[in-house]
Design a protein around this motif. Sequence first.
Motif, PDB file in Angstrom:
ATOM      1  N   ALA A  96      53.818  -2.067   5.903  1.00  0.00           N
ATOM      2  CA  ALA A  96      53.522   0.127   5.295  1.00  0.00           C
ATOM      3  C   ALA A  96      52.998   0.795   4.402  1.00  0.00           C
ATOM      4  O   ALA A  96      53.106  -0.018   3.403  1.00  0.00           O
ATOM      5  CB  ALA A  96      54.936   0.635   5.181  1.00  0.00           C
ATOM      6  N   GLY A  97      51.742   1.142   4.636  1.00  0.00           N
ATOM      7  CA  GLY A  97      50.856   2.236   3.570  1.00  0.00           C
ATOM      8  C   GLY A  97      50.190   1.632   3.386  1.00  0.00           C
ATOM      9  O   GLY A  97      49.103   2.126   2.175  1.00  0.00           O
ATOM     10  N   SER A  98      49.258   0.149   3.380  1.00  0.00           N
ATOM     11  CA  SER A  98      48.032  -0.535   3.546  1.00  0.00           C
ATOM     12  C   SER A  98      47.096   0.043   2.828  1.00  0.00           C
ATOM     13  O   SER A  98      47.251   0.562   4.260  1.00  0.00           O
ATOM     14  CB  SER A  98      48.512  -2.100   3.600  1.00  0.00           C
ATOM     15  OG  SER A  98      49.938  -2.382   3.035  1.00  0.00           O
ATOM     16  N   ASN A 115      52.107  -0.180   0.993  1.00  0.00           N
ATOM     17  CA  ASN A 115      51.081   0.282  -0.376  1.00  0.00           C
ATOM     18  C   ASN A 115      50.331  -0.465  -1.826  1.00  0.00           C
ATOM     19  O   ASN A 115      49.635   0.540  -2.235  1.00  0.00           O
ATOM     20  CB  ASN A 115      52.553   1.428  -0.912  1.00  0.00           C
ATOM     21  CG  ASN A 115      53.277   2.540  -0.566  1.00  0.00           C
ATOM     22  OD1 ASN A 115      52.614   3.035   0.650  1.00  0.00           O
ATOM     23  ND2 ASN A 115      54.395   2.640  -0.294  1.00  0.00           N
ATOM     24  N   SER A 116      49.854  -1.092  -0.830  1.00  0.00           N
ATOM     25  CA  SER A 116      49.067  -2.818  -1.421  1.00  0.00           C
ATOM     26  C   SER A 116      47.653  -1.515  -1.033  1.00  0.00           C
ATOM     27  O   SER A 116      47.132  -1.559  -0.575  1.00  0.00           O
ATOM     28  CB  SER A 116      49.370  -3.326  -1.002  1.00  0.00           C
ATOM     29  OG  SER A 116      50.092  -3.940  -1.469  1.00  0.00           O
ATOM     30  N   VAL A 117      47.151  -1.451  -2.574  1.00  0.00           N
ATOM     31  CA  VAL A 117      45.067  -0.844  -2.141  1.00  0.00           C
ATOM     32  C   VAL A 117      44.165  -2.522  -2.437  1.00  0.00           C
ATOM     33  O   VAL A 117      43.601  -2.524  -3.182  1.00  0.00           O
ATOM     34  CB  VAL A 117      44.938  -0.078  -2.872  1.00  0.00           C
ATOM     35  CG1 VAL A 117      43.117  -0.414  -2.708  1.00  0.00           C
ATOM     36  CG2 VAL A 117      45.715   1.050  -2.558  1.00  0.00           C
ATOM     37  N   ALA A 133      45.752  -5.069  -5.412  1.00  0.00           N
ATOM     38  CA  ALA A 133      46.305  -5.535  -4.624  1.00  0.00           C
ATOM     39  C   ALA A 133      46.022  -7.500  -5.489  1.00  0.00           C
ATOM     40  O   ALA A 133      44.769  -7.652  -5.614  1.00  0.00           O
ATOM     41  CB  ALA A 133      46.099  -6.430  -3.489  1.00  0.00           C
ATOM     42  N   LYS A 134      46.819  -8.305  -5.816  1.00  0.00           N
ATOM     43  CA  LYS A 134      46.993  -9.099  -6.483  1.00  0.00           C
ATOM     44  C   LYS A 134      47.606  -9.988  -6.134  1.00  0.00           C
ATOM     45  O   LYS A 134      48.798 -10.106  -5.057  1.00  0.00           O
ATOM     46  CB  LYS A 134      46.626  -8.901  -8.259  1.00  0.00           C
ATOM     47  CG  LYS A 134      46.409  -7.726  -8.590  1.00  0.00           C
ATOM     48  CD  LYS A 134      46.438  -8.618 -10.145  1.00  0.00           C
ATOM     49  CE  LYS A 134      45.741  -6.706 -10.784  1.00  0.00           C
ATOM     50  NZ  LYS A 134      46.372  -6.406 -11.959  1.00  0.00           N
ATOM     51  N   ILE A 135      47.511 -11.407  -6.132  1.00  0.00           N
ATOM     52  CA  ILE A 135      48.365 -12.635  -5.885  1.00  0.00           C
ATOM     53  C   ILE A 135      49.322 -12.780  -6.317  1.00  0.00           C
ATOM     54  O   ILE A 135      49.300 -13.006  -7.586  1.00  0.00           O
ATOM     55  CB  ILE A 135      47.055 -13.232  -5.155  1.00  0.00           C
ATOM     56  CG1 ILE A 135      46.812 -13.602  -5.057  1.00  0.00           C
ATOM     57  CG2 ILE A 135      48.418 -15.129  -4.990  1.00  0.00           C
ATOM     58  CD1 ILE A 135      45.608 -15.173  -4.505  1.00  0.00           C
ATOM     59  N   ILE A 136      50.493 -12.175  -5.904  1.00  0.00           N
ATOM     60  CA  ILE A 136      51.815 -12.400  -6.513  1.00  0.00           C
ATOM     61  C   ILE A 136      52.561 -14.390  -6.703  1.00  0.00           C
ATOM     62  O   ILE A 136      53.427 -14.504  -6.633  1.00  0.00           O
ATOM     63  CB  ILE A 136      52.714 -11.353  -6.328  1.00  0.00           C
ATOM     64  CG1 ILE A 136      53.081 -11.309  -4.433  1.00  0.00           C
ATOM     65  CG2 ILE A 136      52.249  -9.856  -6.050  1.00  0.00           C
ATOM     66  CD1 ILE A 136      54.318 -10.360  -4.370  1.00  0.00           C
TER      67      ILE A 136
END
Length: 151
Positions: A96-98, A115-117, A133-136
């Motif tokens: 949601a919200g991405s 909510n990631s960009v 956004a980054k790889i987590i």
Amino acid sequence: MNAIIFYRLANYLYRKKIPLLPVLFKYLIFFVFNSVVPYSVVIGRNSKFAYGAIGVVIHSRTVIGDNVIIGQNVTIGRQLDPRGVPSIGNDVYISAGSRILGDIKVGNNVIIGANSVVIKDVPDNSIVAGVPAKIIRTIDRSIYDLFENIY
């Protein structure tokens, strides 16, 4: 009720070159779900919208793979550069919200956090989150094994 049903009908009519009806379905999706899902978008098999597609906006040239789940209030579109739009792989969960923006490719078997960009390419078998956004985490099994009763 889910917007994917109306999209599939509109896309079928669009591919068969039947005039006017695809546009009516596009507006129906807008009025019922407050979403913009153009009939020219390519959405693969078994893909669906969570919560019917409330608030989803997708660029008309976007390509979305198979088995993709798109959460509510997701935007998939271009940045200021008019040439590039995102391409989404298979087996992707978009929370949601991405926001997925620009000429980027999201790989297969990916989870995009809420909510990631996303403004850079995402490799296969990844979980990304944040702004930007980054790889987590990388994963070695299907994303649908991580969720219970989601598909």
